[in-house]
Enzyme design. Structure first.
Site, PDB file in Angstrom:
ATOM      1  N   GLY A 138       0.827  -1.201   0.000  1.00 50.90           N
ATOM      2  CA  GLY A 138       0.000   0.000   0.000  1.00 50.90           C
ATOM      3  C   GLY A 138       0.858   1.247   0.000  1.00 50.90           C
ATOM      4  O   GLY A 138       0.730   2.107  -0.846  1.00 50.90           O
ATOM      5  N   LYS A 191       8.752   2.238  18.253  1.00 54.08           N
ATOM      6  CA  LYS A 191       8.606   3.574  17.666  1.00 54.08           C
ATOM      7  C   LYS A 191       7.964   3.573  16.284  1.00 54.08           C
ATOM      8  O   LYS A 191       7.645   4.630  15.754  1.00 54.08           O
ATOM      9  CB  LYS A 191       9.972   4.254  17.580  1.00 54.08           C
ATOM     10  CG  LYS A 191      10.498   4.744  18.923  1.00 54.08           C
ATOM     11  CD  LYS A 191      11.763   5.541  18.732  1.00 54.08           C
ATOM     12  CE  LYS A 191      12.123   6.346  19.973  1.00 54.08           C
ATOM     13  NZ  LYS A 191      13.347   7.142  19.767  1.00 54.08           N
ATOM     14  N   ARG A 244      12.253  -0.518  20.610  1.00 57.97           N
ATOM     15  CA  ARG A 244      12.393  -1.973  20.614  1.00 57.97           C
ATOM     16  C   ARG A 244      11.867  -2.543  19.306  1.00 57.97           C
ATOM     17  O   ARG A 244      10.853  -2.113  18.782  1.00 57.97           O
ATOM     18  CB  ARG A 244      11.607  -2.579  21.787  1.00 57.97           C
ATOM     19  CG  ARG A 244      12.194  -2.248  23.139  1.00 57.97           C
ATOM     20  CD  ARG A 244      13.625  -2.736  23.292  1.00 57.97           C
ATOM     21  NE  ARG A 244      13.776  -4.166  23.236  1.00 57.97           N
ATOM     22  CZ  ARG A 244      13.951  -4.945  24.299  1.00 57.97           C
ATOM     23  NH1 ARG A 244      14.000  -4.433  25.490  1.00 57.97           N
ATOM     24  NH2 ARG A 244      14.070  -6.244  24.150  1.00 57.97           N
ATOM     25  N   THR A 272       3.812  -5.811   6.292  1.00 57.22           N
ATOM     26  CA  THR A 272       4.552  -5.274   7.426  1.00 57.22           C
ATOM     27  C   THR A 272       4.818  -6.326   8.481  1.00 57.22           C
ATOM     28  O   THR A 272       5.727  -6.182   9.285  1.00 57.22           O
ATOM     29  CB  THR A 272       3.714  -4.146   8.041  1.00 57.22           C
ATOM     30  OG1 THR A 272       2.345  -4.581   8.056  1.00 57.22           O
ATOM     31  CG2 THR A 272       3.797  -2.900   7.182  1.00 57.22           C
ATOM     32  N   GLU A 286       8.180   3.906   7.928  1.00 56.96           N
ATOM     33  CA  GLU A 286       8.547   5.063   7.105  1.00 56.96           C
ATOM     34  C   GLU A 286      10.019   5.470   7.222  1.00 56.96           C
ATOM     35  O   GLU A 286      10.585   6.003   6.272  1.00 56.96           O
ATOM     36  CB  GLU A 286       7.693   6.287   7.458  1.00 56.96           C
ATOM     37  CG  GLU A 286       6.406   6.007   8.184  1.00 56.96           C
ATOM     38  CD  GLU A 286       5.169   5.949   7.306  1.00 56.96           C
ATOM     39  OE1 GLU A 286       4.244   5.233   7.660  1.00 56.96           O
ATOM     40  OE2 GLU A 286       5.115   6.610   6.272  1.00 56.96           O
TER      41      GLU A 286
END
Lengths: 332, 704, 177
Positions: free
Chosen positions: B247, B667, B594, B477, B671
């Site tokens: 995507g 975090k 982490r 992902t 991106e």
């Protein structure tokens, strides 16, 4: 994509007759270009005549040269030991084109007949004299990075996309054709035509004519030959410019040279003027640059919304010089 | 400080749970959802940038065989007119509602037919006539109608100003002032946007129900959008999406295709309809990264301490719907300087609607400043890493808040060590061997860490296992696997006792997989649900015990500035004859909190860097302002990196412990990999050739 | 006019009647329900639809189904260590999982088929454009794998994993020769 009929005749004569009989008929070979165009609406045949099963697909020795059946897949031709040894420029050109899958599909007869990758030609919502004669040329003044610098006309600035054809042009190949009126043979250099005022015609073949074989002459100069393709992406991209070159050097003098360019004209561009400048000269960077300049004296770059293609003149000059320099260094 | 989970499954290098199905191709994507006798839908697009539809004649199309319906715009001609939509406040979804053409490629008719071939052919036969008006499509920073948006996409103000940048620039003594540009870019996930839609008029107690098997980063966003536009209750719309074929933001905000699919399905009740966009259609209907022009100014003292930073950005939006990319953000937060200014101005054009593309804002907005920093380093004669050390802020320059953790220098140092940066000859254009000119470059990267406000999860004891449900998305992902690891640690059980079900609006509502918020948000939600579950049922629950919880807010977000950081190192080779640019080495080192699953994290970071490599050297949506469309709208001419373009490309990370971000310590990693990559490559090209290229992509003609 | 043809797909024989316009890809996906090959571009520009036809890797999107009457088609789902469709994993399946050679999975079946075809081409001594000496058999190094797999785009950027997976299976094969 509009509906079409499909036939798979048993022999070439029947296939030629079938296509010749219908103005809206087309031969279907490996399909890598035609099926793409059917889906884009670039071409809308009413009948497809499948020739994949009937074309000769062997490579045979032919008076010191090679006779390549039109049905031989690009991958098979590039892998042939005789081609790799005696015509490395052809093997490299084939291998630099498309992808492994496409080379397995594309044929010897079909590859030289693939049509331009001009973005506007492929987009039926824009005017294009090649696709729709008389409609105009959207490419002129558009995105022209990939367009011609040699031999273009006010009607068409498209380039020929084939790598293989550039090598065949340099190698003085012959093309065997079967048509409704029988067989004929033409020099590969005569197959493609400049756009002039009829860009819809890529080649001199008449409707119904079918390439059945390509013949490579015995050509000792080709033993020291190479193909350099320049592109932004490292693979799976069409050439910005390309150079097919063969060089024969005897006693520090260039005794023979064959040069052709890709990505710069409506045809694979045989560089006779560059060859002439090389013959009898001493191999050096100055000689090589002079040869390029001789050939590119008439080059006319295109402006464009993407910055145009003036870069192709220095790029081709440097690519030719680099290719010749490397060839000159090779052991004969 | 957030109470941190004890990491047992988190951090484990587990293979993907969906791997077996994916390598065989049996995982079902939207266009492949099981459907009884599906019909096929094809969109007809406007071939002009601006104008009015004067007539639509579907007669020939309707007679062409197999055609079930032709949907036409509401005003010109009544027959086959599309349904009136309930909510057209978002102009992107006002499909076929009037006769205006806002951009080339807009949906002007929709065909539904028995077969794919019939739909495609019939779409070609729909006759549409137009009153064409001149399109205003030329993007330029010199336009006199640029305007300031009320805010940028992130919700931040468009402009910012502190101190006096102009005075600082005047004072110098070292100044860099240049204009940088990034082109229009397209996400191009391998799976083009697709939907299978089924309208069952008898469903939902006779009110009708719509099921959408859609390729989306957020099933709930699609459900909310489509139900609102069609005037249905949210309960009438179910959205299912177990797998997404990529995507990168383009499936984050619902686009016209899924609304169109819903309308088409309602035109043929009871019949499932498949609407896959063609690759070409995705270039005008599925969003893109808008082009930017960035005027960056840096001033520094002789020691290399910045006295001023400015980035004045001009970017494109569409006239029909505003999208203000937050390109200004990195210049506000990356480096310390007493005088800072950013501004955003938009050119609203008759062009397709821009949208999210991986790291919207940060990605283009980091390119220009990070090249400018390289220019400044050269000007000052200091190493680019040293320059960044000298300008490391103690607190977030924009908000004044302390950082929850900021390890950008650690990334630069560790990365430099791994890359072999030490001893680099700083002179440009000095290294030629093997017929190539060689150079190296570095850039830093930043991407904010955040958590979305809405998400809910439910955990149920089923047959002795723990089954968690949350409407999250896996775009490759690794969500299917990573959420299991998080849930297992939250429940303090082994991963093989846990199942996590995602990708369905029948599950509790989840936020979008976007902005690197997925794991932060859904993971926090699962932790909350697990705590609730244990609170209510203890360690020995009975079958059927079930608990729900929503995502907890993060109070620390008001006290700390939170971001992921990275450092990108590139080695490039530029062919001495042809100028061809290759990247033999591209290393990234990141500080991302982490890591939940090392192999999947590495893949995300490497994937982001690969897309950044494409941005650096290849990708460029060639927009022809005469026609108003992207003329290289396919994968033959829009060049995404191939296997051969990716040589030694590596990502790793430092061991970072941030107790403030969330219970997992994560975090977000989707991106950060792309941010900074293009700058590192462009800086390396300069080092190789001496030619500073400030316009992406960097192509061979610029360095010949 | 529709045409009758026989296709052997992943070991099972199918008779079907197709519109001449139907691509092999659409015939597999829409007619036979085999969604292993994917449609990423439908124009021969991405490789997601790669299948093996009579043992050779080709693009199903640019192949008209009607031209392949009587052919043996193997998709990533049918690929196995034994005959097509005999079940069980092909070493490439396992290597792709172990090396994490994919993310979204959409290009993956095409990558797997392409790798199978490519390793076979390699075993037959076929050169690529990066083969230094056209007269010699190529070595299965990183550059060779990368060039030969470049017809399969992966937007997720799982290229290093794909290369590692292909190299592993290639080495295993060379070891057993």
């Amino acid at each position: 994509m509009r509906p079409f009929d499909y036939q798979a005749p048993a022999d070439a004569g029947t296939a030629v007759a079938a296509v010749a009989a219908r103005p809206d008929a087309a031969f279907l070979g490996g399909g890598t270009n035609l099926v793409d165009h059917l889906r884009l609406g670039v071409t809308e045949p009413g009948l497809l005549v499948d020739v994949t099963g009937l074309l000769p697909n062997g490579i045979s020795d032919d008076g010191g040269g090679l006779r390549i059946g039109a049905g031989v897949a690009n991958a098979d031709l590039a892998a042939d030991p005789r081609v790799r040894r005696h015509y490395p420029v052809l093997a490299r050109a084939l291998l630099s084109g498309a992808s492994g899958q496409l080379r397995n599909m594309a044929t010897t007869g079909g590859n030289p007949l693939q049509r331009t990758r001009c973005l506007y030609f492929q987009d039926v919502t824009t005017p294009c004299n090649k696709r729709s004669p008389g409609s105009g040329c959207a490419a002129i003044g558009g995105a022209t990075r990939q367009h011609a610098i040699l031999g273009a006309s006010e009607h068409c600035i498209a380039t020929h996309p084939s790598d293989m054809a550039v090598a065949l042009s340099a190698l003085d190949a012959q093309v065997e054709v079967l048509g409704p009126d029988g067989e004929r043979t033409l020099a590969f250099g005569e197959l493609h035509r400049l756009p002039g005022d009829a860009p819809e015609r890529d080649t001199v073949l008449e409707h119904g004519e079918l390439i059945t074989a390509i013949v490579l002459p015995p050509l000792p100069v080709a033993a020291r030959s190479d193909y350099r393709k320049v592109r932004d992406r490292a693979s799976y991209a069409f050439a910005l410019v390309s150079v097919a070159a063969a060089l024969e050097i005897t006693d520090a003098t260039i005794t023979d040279a064959r040069i052709a360019f890709g990505g710069v004209a409506h045809t694979p561009w045989r560089a006779h003027r560059a060859e002439q400048a090389l013959r009898g000269a001493t191999p050096s960077d100055e000689t090589f640059h002079a040869a390029a300049q001789a050939e590119l004296a008439d080059a006319r770059p295109q402006d464009g919304v993407d910055g145009g293609n003036a870069f192709k003149i220095p790029l081709l000059t440097r690519t030719l010089a680099g290719t010749l320099r490397d060839l000159a260094r090779q052991e004969a | 400080m957030t109470e941190m989970l004890e990491h047992r499954a988190i951090g484990a290098d587990l293979p993907r749970r969906d791997g077996a199905e994916k390598v065989r191709g049996t995982a079902r994507y939207a266009d492949e959802s099981p459907a009884e006798r599906p019909a096929y839908c094809r969109i007809v697009q406007a071939p002009l940038a601006r104008g009015r539809i004067t007539g639509v004649d579907p007669a020939v199309a309707e007679a062409s065989g197999g055609v079930l319906a032709v949907l036409t715009p509401r005003s010109p001609g009544g027959r086959g007119a599309a349904e009136q939509l309930a909510d057209t406040s978002d102009a992107e979804y006002a499909i076929l509602q009037d006769d205006e053409v806002h951009f080339r490629g807009q949906v002007v008719a929709v065909v539904v037919a028995e077969t794919f071939e019939q739909a495609r052919h019939a779409a070609d036969l729909v006759e549409v006539t137009y009153d064409e008006q001149p399109g205003d499509t030329l993007f330029s920073a010199e336009r006199n109608d640029l305007y300031r948006p009320e805010q940028v996409e992130s919700g931040d103000p468009p402009d910012s100003s502190e101190g006096d940048v102009d005075a600082a620039l005047e004072a110098g003594p070292v100044r860099i002032r240049h204009t940088y540009t990034t082109p229009m870019l397209h996400n191009n996930p391998m799976e083009p946007h697709a939907t299978t839609a089924l309208w069952e008029p008898d469903g939902h107690g006779g009110a009708g129900s719509l099921t959408l098997w859609d390729s989306t980063q957020s099933v709930h966003a699609v459900g909310t959008t489509v139900s609102g536009v069609l005037g249905l209750d949210p309960e009438q719309v179910r959205v299912v999406c177990p797998y997404v074929g990529g995507g990168f933001g383009s499936k984050g905000i619902p686009h016209q295709n899924v609304v169109t699919a819903g309308m088409a399905a309602r035109a043929v009740p009871g019949r499932p309809v498949r609407l896959p966009l063609t690759r070409q259609q995705t270039f005008s209907l599925a969003g893109y990264r808008p082009p930017t022009v960035q005027r960056v100014a840096l001033a520094a003292d002789a020691d290399g301490r910045l006295t001023a930073i400015a980035n004045d950005v001009v970017e494109q939006t569409s006239r029909v719907k505003e999208f203000a990319e937050q390109t200004v953000l990195p210049a506000r937060t990356m480096y310390a300087a007493p005088n800072r200014r950013t501004s955003t101005r938009l050119a609203a054009l008759d062009v397709p609607i821009p949208s999210w593309m991986r790291a919207p804002g940060e990605c283009p907005g980091m390119f220009a400043p990070e090249v400018a920093m390289d220019e400044l380093a050269h000007e000052l004669g200091v190493d680019p890493i040293v320059l960044r050390e000298r300008n490391e802020p103690e607190t977030d320059p924009d908000s004044g808040l302390p950082f929850s953790s900021r390890n950008v220098l650690a990334c630069l140092h560790r990365g430099a060590e791994r890359f072999g940066w030490a001893g680099r000859d700083p002179r440009p254009g000095e290294r030629v061997h093997g017929g190539w000119r060689w150079g190296t470059g570095v850039a830093a990267s930043v991407y904010p860490t955040s958590r979305m406000p809405v998400s809910e999860a439910e955990i149920t004891r089923v047959d002795g296992r723990y089954v968690a449900r949350i409407g999250a998305a896996d775009l490759g992902t690794g969500t299917w696997t990573a959420l299991v690891q998080i849930a297992a640690d939250a429940l303090e059980v082994a991963v093989d006792e846990v199942d996590v079900l995602i990708g369905d609006t029948d599950h509790p509502e989840a936020s979008v997989a976007g902005g690197s918020t997925g794991i932060n948000t859904w993971g926090s939600t699962l932790v909350a649900a697990a705590q609730e579950f244990r609170k209510r049922f203890g360690d020995t629950p009975a079958d059927g015990d079930s608990a729900r919880a929503g995502v907890p807010p993060n109070d620390a977000a008001e006290r700390y500035a939170m971001s992921a950081y990275g450092a990108q190192f590139a080695e490039v080779a530029v062919h001495a004859d042809t100028g061809e640019i290759r990247v033999p080495r591209l290393y990234g080192t990141f500080a991302v909190g982490r890591v939940v699953n090392p192999r999947m994290a590495r893949s995300q970071l490497v994937g982001g860097m690969t897309m950044g490599l494409g941005m650096a050297l290849h990708e460029n949506s060639l927009f022809d302002p005469r026609t108003g469309h992207v003329v290289n709208h396919d994968l033959a001419e829009y060049h995404v990196p191939t296997q051969a373009d990716v040589a030694d490309l590596r990502a790793d990370w430092i061991d970072e412990h941030d107790p403030h971000v969330n219970a997992m310590g994560t975090k977000g990693i989707g991106e950060i990999g792309i941010v900074g990559t293009a700058a590192a490559v462009a800086n390396a090209v300069w080092h190789a050739t001496g030619t500073r290229v400030r316009d992406l992509p960097v192509t061979l003609d610029a360095v010949l | 006019m529709d045409h009758e043809l026989t296709l052997r797909v992943d070991g099972a024989e199918h008779r079907l009647s197709v519109d001449p316009r139907t691509s092999l890809l659409d015939a597999l996906r829409q007619r036979l329900g085999n969604t292993s090959p994917k449609k990423g571009c439908d124009h021969g520009q991405c490789g997601s639809c790669t299948v093996l036809v009579d043992g050779v890797r080709v693009l199903a999107c640019l192949t008209l189904a009607v031209t392949r009457d009587g052919s043996e088609v193997v998709t990533a789902d049918g690929l196995s260590a034994g005959p097509p469709g005999s079940g069980g994993d092909h070493p490439l399946h396992r290597a792709f999982i172990d090396e994490d050679a994919f993310q979204c999975g959409y290009c993956t079946p095409g990558q797997v088929c392409s790798a199978a075809g490519m390793l076979d081409e390699f075993a037959r001594g076929r050169p690529s454009v990066v083969t230094g000496d056209l007269g010699a058999d190529p070595e299965l190094d990183d550059a060779e794998i990368a060039e030969r797999m470049s017809g399969n785009l992966c937007r997720c950027g799982a290229y290093p994993g794909i290369r590692a997976a292909v190299a592993r299976v290639g080495r295993e094969r060379e070891g057993t020769r």
